[in-house]
Write a protein that holds these residues in place. Structure first.
Motif, PDB file in Angstrom:
ATOM      1  N   HIS A   1       0.841  -1.204   0.000  1.00 51.40           N
ATOM      2  CA  HIS A   1       0.000   0.000   0.000  1.00 51.40           C
ATOM      3  C   HIS A   1       0.874   1.251   0.000  1.00 51.40           C
ATOM      4  O   HIS A   1       0.642   2.195  -0.773  1.00 51.40           O
ATOM      5  N   THR A   2       1.876   1.260   0.853  1.00 53.92           N
ATOM      6  CA  THR A   2       2.793   2.409   0.910  1.00 53.92           C
ATOM      7  C   THR A   2       3.549   2.568  -0.402  1.00 53.92           C
ATOM      8  O   THR A   2       3.736   3.687  -0.900  1.00 53.92           O
ATOM      9  N   ARG A   3       3.956   1.449  -0.964  1.00 54.86           N
ATOM     10  CA  ARG A   3       4.762   1.484  -2.197  1.00 54.86           C
ATOM     11  C   ARG A   3       3.992   2.058  -3.379  1.00 54.86           C
ATOM     12  O   ARG A   3       4.551   2.806  -4.189  1.00 54.86           O
TER      13      ARG A   3
ATOM     14  N   PHE B   1      -7.475   3.835  -1.776  1.00 56.16           N
ATOM     15  CA  PHE B   1      -6.662   2.665  -2.100  1.00 56.16           C
ATOM     16  C   PHE B   1      -6.762   1.675  -0.951  1.00 56.16           C
ATOM     17  O   PHE B   1      -6.598   2.052   0.215  1.00 56.16           O
ATOM     18  N   ALA B   2      -7.049   0.430  -1.260  1.00 53.72           N
ATOM     19  CA  ALA B   2      -7.159  -0.607  -0.227  1.00 53.72           C
ATOM     20  C   ALA B   2      -6.755  -1.947  -0.795  1.00 53.72           C
ATOM     21  O   ALA B   2      -6.865  -2.195  -2.008  1.00 53.72           O
ATOM     22  N   LEU B   3      -6.274  -2.823   0.086  1.00 54.10           N
ATOM     23  CA  LEU B   3      -5.967  -4.203  -0.258  1.00 54.10           C
ATOM     24  C   LEU B   3      -6.534  -5.106   0.833  1.00 54.10           C
ATOM     25  O   LEU B   3      -6.554  -4.732   2.004  1.00 54.10           O
ATOM     26  N   ALA B   4      -6.978  -6.312   0.445  1.00 54.50           N
ATOM     27  CA  ALA B   4      -7.515  -7.263   1.411  1.00 54.50           C
ATOM     28  C   ALA B   4      -7.239  -8.684   0.952  1.00 54.50           C
ATOM     29  O   ALA B   4      -7.150  -8.958  -0.259  1.00 54.50           O
ATOM     30  N   LEU B   5      -7.101  -9.582   1.929  1.00 49.96           N
ATOM     31  CA  LEU B   5      -6.868 -11.000   1.669  1.00 49.96           C
ATOM     32  C   LEU B   5      -7.694 -11.806   2.658  1.00 49.96           C
ATOM     33  O   LEU B   5      -7.757 -11.468   3.847  1.00 49.96           O
TER      34      LEU B   5
ATOM     35  N   GLY C   1     -10.747 -18.613   6.656  1.00 54.60           N
ATOM     36  CA  GLY C   1     -11.539 -17.461   7.058  1.00 54.60           C
ATOM     37  C   GLY C   1     -10.761 -16.388   7.787  1.00 54.60           C
ATOM     38  O   GLY C   1     -11.352 -15.523   8.426  1.00 54.60           O
ATOM     39  N   HIS C   2      -9.445 -16.413   7.701  1.00 59.26           N
ATOM     40  CA  HIS C   2      -8.627 -15.366   8.315  1.00 59.26           C
ATOM     41  C   HIS C   2      -8.608 -14.158   7.391  1.00 59.26           C
ATOM     42  O   HIS C   2      -8.380 -14.294   6.185  1.00 59.26           O
ATOM     43  N   ARG C   3      -8.820 -12.965   7.957  1.00 55.19           N
ATOM     44  CA  ARG C   3      -8.954 -11.743   7.153  1.00 55.19           C
ATOM     45  C   ARG C   3      -7.801 -10.791   7.442  1.00 55.19           C
ATOM     46  O   ARG C   3      -7.436 -10.575   8.601  1.00 55.19           O
ATOM     47  N   TYR C   4      -7.258 -10.208   6.366  1.00 58.30           N
ATOM     48  CA  TYR C   4      -6.182  -9.228   6.470  1.00 58.30           C
ATOM     49  C   TYR C   4      -6.500  -8.095   5.491  1.00 58.30           C
ATOM     50  O   TYR C   4      -6.933  -8.347   4.367  1.00 58.30           O
ATOM     51  N   SER C   5      -6.279  -6.863   5.916  1.00 56.42           N
ATOM     52  CA  SER C   5      -6.569  -5.747   5.016  1.00 56.42           C
ATOM     53  C   SER C   5      -5.829  -4.503   5.472  1.00 56.42           C
ATOM     54  O   SER C   5      -5.343  -4.423   6.600  1.00 56.42           O
ATOM     55  N   THR C   6      -5.764  -3.530   4.561  1.00 56.58           N
ATOM     56  CA  THR C   6      -5.120  -2.262   4.876  1.00 56.58           C
ATOM     57  C   THR C   6      -5.683  -1.177   3.964  1.00 56.58           C
ATOM     58  O   THR C   6      -6.302  -1.471   2.939  1.00 56.58           O
TER      59      THR C   6
END
Length: 448
Positions: free
Chosen positions: A15-17, A41-45, A50-55
């Motif tokens: 995200h920073t990049r 701008f956002a990203l998610a996985l 069912g584990h969730r990661y996002s920024t």
């Protein structure tokens, strides 16, 4: 501090990049989409567990647009079957833009369900029932893919309807060739509403993960579509989902994907994860500039290309417990109390990124409190690729930084320390020959 946050760290770095990328244009041919915040701008996985990661702006709402196409295609396949849907819509790459006139010369079938012409037919194939309209069934299906009730952005719908003459022209052209089962105006209006369904990046990651998980939503455990349907949809996404850039995308990124002109972009790693990005600045193919760059970099960094050989799903974590439940030599009451605070996770087989995420998440779940100690048992691990090694180091490093006494049972030396690692890391993460030695070292450093 959680070990599995190493995955979020990777998303944050990307995200920073790429947040500073200013290339691309908003989709101003739909007036309401031109009002989007260009810096969003956002990203998610979402993993298969069912584990969730996002920024980033991961809860910012936007409309699905063409990202809705594979999910409605999945609904049509579930209702009618592949052969019947194939009578109306082909499954061949068009090599053309999303709004091109791509019809078979003899049959009039659109090339595939990912271009607008094919998507309009796919939407029209969903019939009304006594209990629900065709669009009601579509909205319910999209909601089950997301794991929550979705709704329609009425302003975007109205904006699309006012400016959607090209799609209406496509519908009439298809009808003139034969294969449109309903009135063109009704078909297109339903299609506009489908495109205006509102989601977040986190929703899209869950939807992509549901396809990757054989049609079962990993967050809710609900089967949305049968496994063969999910496989068929992923196949069409892989060959057609990125329109005239599908071949280049599959070659370089290596994941079934679908883009939309609101800035949404999804990708699925079968039996591994669902990914999503959102950023409304688009390249000439209608794909998010930041999203494309971020997913490409993430695939390269984490070894996500479909043609790589991943570890077998579900074969990684073999033990999640605390040390007091392990068979061991007789210990006194004080030692047993200490062992209750030592989490133990054992893994086996060959570890890739997907497996490493499972291991770190298990370490977090096993720890009875934020502080304490953790032991990772790698004695049955046969290999760790470079990506998994980096993710595991990062996650274990986060535990050490958070004050968690951390040890690894690693007689084969799979988790070799990075050159130049700090003295604290070398002591905390030095390998032990046995699990019992690692547990004893961790327990000995805990206060009563």
């Amino acid at each position: 501090m959680r070990a599995a946050e190493a995955v979020t760290d990777a998303l944050r770095e990307l995200h920073t990049r790429f947040a500073g990328l200013r290339d691309g244009q908003l989709a101003d041919y739909i007036p309401q989409l031109a009002l989007a915040e260009p810096d969003a701008f956002a990203l998610a996985l979402v993993s298969m567990d069912g584990h969730r990661y996002s920024t980033g702006d991961d809860d910012a709402p936007f409309t699905m647009q063409s990202v809705s196409k594979p999910f409605v295609y999945a609904l049509a396949l579930s209702v009618l079957g592949l052969d019947e849907v194939g009578r109306w819509v082909n499954a061949e790459p068009s090599g053309e833009a999303f709004n091109a006139i791509s019809l078979e010369p003899v049959t009039g079938r659109p090339d595939n369900a990912m271009v607008n012409a094919g998507a309009i037919i796919t939407t029209a194939l969903i019939p009304d029932t006594p209990d629900a309209s065709g669009f009601g069934r579509i909205l319910d299906c999209l909601s089950r893919f997301a794991g929550r009730q979705l709704d329609v952005d009425e302003q975007v719908y109205a904006s699309e309807s006012v400016t959607g003459d090209r799609n209406r022209a496509l519908a009439y052209l298809i009808r003139s060739a034969g294969p449109l089962p309903v009135d063109p105006v009704a078909a297109v209006e339903t299609y506009f509403r489908q495109c205006a369904v509102r989601v977040t990046t986190r929703d899209l990651a869950a939807m992509a993960a549901t396809l990757a998980h054989g049609g079962v939503n990993p967050l809710t455990g609900v089967e949305v579509v049968p496994e063969p349907v999910a496989a068929q949809v992923l196949a069409v996404m892989a060959t057609c989902g990125m329109y005239d850039a599908s071949g280049e995308w599959l070659l370089r990124v290596g994941l079934p994907a679908k883009s939309g002109v609101s800035g949404g972009l999804i990708a699925s790693g079968p039996a591994r994860f669902g990914l999503a990005t959102y950023s409304p600045l688009l390249d000439p193919t209608g794909t998010s500039v930041r999203g494309r760059a971020a997913l490409g970099a993430l695939s390269e960094r984490l070894g996500l290309h479909l043609m790589h050989n991943p570890a077998l799903a579900g074969s990684t974590v073999t033990l999640v417990t605390t040390a007091d439940d392990l068979p061991s030599a007789q210990v006194g009451p004080r030692e047993r109390v200490r062992r209750e605070r030592v989490a133990v996770v054992a893994a086996q087989g060959a570890l890739d990124f997907t497996a490493a995420e499972r291991v770190l998440y298990a370490l977090d779940e096993a720890r009875p409190q934020e502080t304490g100690a953790a032991v990772l048992d790698l004695r049955q691990v046969t290999d760790i690729d470079s990506v998994a090694r980096a993710v595991l180091r990062s996650g274990l490093g986060r535990l050490v930084e958070g004050g968690v006494r951390t040890a690894v049972a690693d007689p084969a030396g799979h988790l070799v320390l990075l050159p130049g690692a700090g003295e604290q890391d070398e002591v905390a993460l030095r390998p032990f020959a046995s699990r019992e030695e690692a547990v004893a070292w961790c327990a000995s450093g805990l206060a009563d």
